[in-house]
Design an enzyme around this catalytic site. Sequence first.
Site, short mmCIF file in Angstrom:
data_model
loop_
_atom_site.label_atom_id
_atom_site.label_comp_id
_atom_site.label_asym_id
_atom_site.label_seq_id
_atom_site.Cartn_x
_atom_site.Cartn_y
_atom_site.Cartn_z
N HIS A 52 -32.79 -51.57 -33.33
CA HIS A 52 -34.10 -51.84 -34.05
C HIS A 52 -34.13 -52.88 -35.04
O HIS A 52 -34.70 -53.93 -34.81
CB HIS A 52 -34.61 -50.43 -34.67
CG HIS A 52 -35.90 -50.65 -35.23
ND1 HIS A 52 -36.98 -50.00 -34.94
CD2 HIS A 52 -36.54 -51.33 -36.44
CE1 HIS A 52 -38.08 -50.02 -35.48
NE2 HIS A 52 -37.75 -50.91 -36.66
N GLU A 53 -33.34 -52.79 -35.97
CA GLU A 53 -33.46 -53.79 -37.06
C GLU A 53 -32.91 -55.38 -36.80
O GLU A 53 -33.60 -56.29 -37.14
CB GLU A 53 -32.50 -53.57 -38.45
CG GLU A 53 -32.70 -52.10 -39.09
CD GLU A 53 -34.10 -52.15 -39.53
OE1 GLU A 53 -34.80 -53.11 -39.77
OE2 GLU A 53 -34.61 -50.96 -39.38
N CYS A 90 -41.58 -48.01 -37.65
CA CYS A 90 -41.19 -49.06 -38.16
C CYS A 90 -42.40 -49.28 -39.49
O CYS A 90 -43.55 -49.09 -39.32
CB CYS A 90 -41.43 -50.34 -37.33
SG CYS A 90 -41.02 -51.92 -37.81
N HIS A 105 -35.55 -57.10 -34.97
CA HIS A 105 -36.53 -57.89 -35.81
C HIS A 105 -36.04 -59.48 -35.95
O HIS A 105 -37.05 -60.18 -36.30
CB HIS A 105 -36.69 -57.22 -37.45
CG HIS A 105 -37.48 -56.11 -37.46
ND1 HIS A 105 -38.80 -56.14 -37.11
CD2 HIS A 105 -37.22 -54.85 -37.83
CE1 HIS A 105 -39.26 -54.89 -37.29
NE2 HIS A 105 -38.36 -54.01 -37.65
NI NI Z 1 -38.91 -52.00 -37.94
#
Ligand code: NI
Length: 226
Positions: free
Chosen positions: A162-163, A120, A166
């Site tokens: 993953h995104e 990341c 966030h």
């Molecule tokens: Ni990330």
Amino acid sequence: MAILKIAKMGDPVLRTPAQDVPDPTQPQIRALVSDMVETMVDAGGAGLAAPQVHVPLKIVIFYAPADGAEESVEEGAEEEAEQGAGDGAEAAGDPGALTILINPKIEPLTDEQAFGWEGCLSVPGMRGVVPRFTRIRYSGLDINGHPVSIEAEGFHARVVQHECDHLDGVLYPQRMTDLRLLGFNDEFDRHPLDLSPAQDEDEDGAADAADGADEPAGADGEPAKG
Ligand code: NI
């Protein structure tokens, strides 16, 4: 166009839930997305979420096929695995199309999860082994405000999860089930870790989900960073 400063783990913006974008077609949203693309490319990332550039809005960008062409997704994932997933997606050759996704939602299409390496841009210099759903559907709006709904699997599905994490204020280490598999890239480079045996050694039952061979789990390379 501008390269934006990337927030690092510990910055409160990374643990703050993001807000919906009321109108994706607003000029300031387009300008932000343009800057996010430039920032991601400059940093060598495979994906980026707006909170990572200190903007708490539900916007993510990432490299992945956007048309649901699952076969090419799998080929891409295997290609990346063979090449150790590279330092960012571009190291694996064609990174796929750039996808811009606004106000996204994720629906898992299976209970199955697989382990794979993730890095990341907000956790620089490190990588870790993270379980993710292997098949998902994600929906949201494109940059023109048009609805999109796409099925994804493998590496594509991993990047999207993953995104979108966030946007919920979640970083990948929080998804990890074995923090022994979180470490610095230079150490994992010096002491390559074969993902499957590492999981087999587990005593806590994690091994039964360790079928992530198709994930970007290069033994000696860096994962795509998002
Ligand atoms: Ni990330």
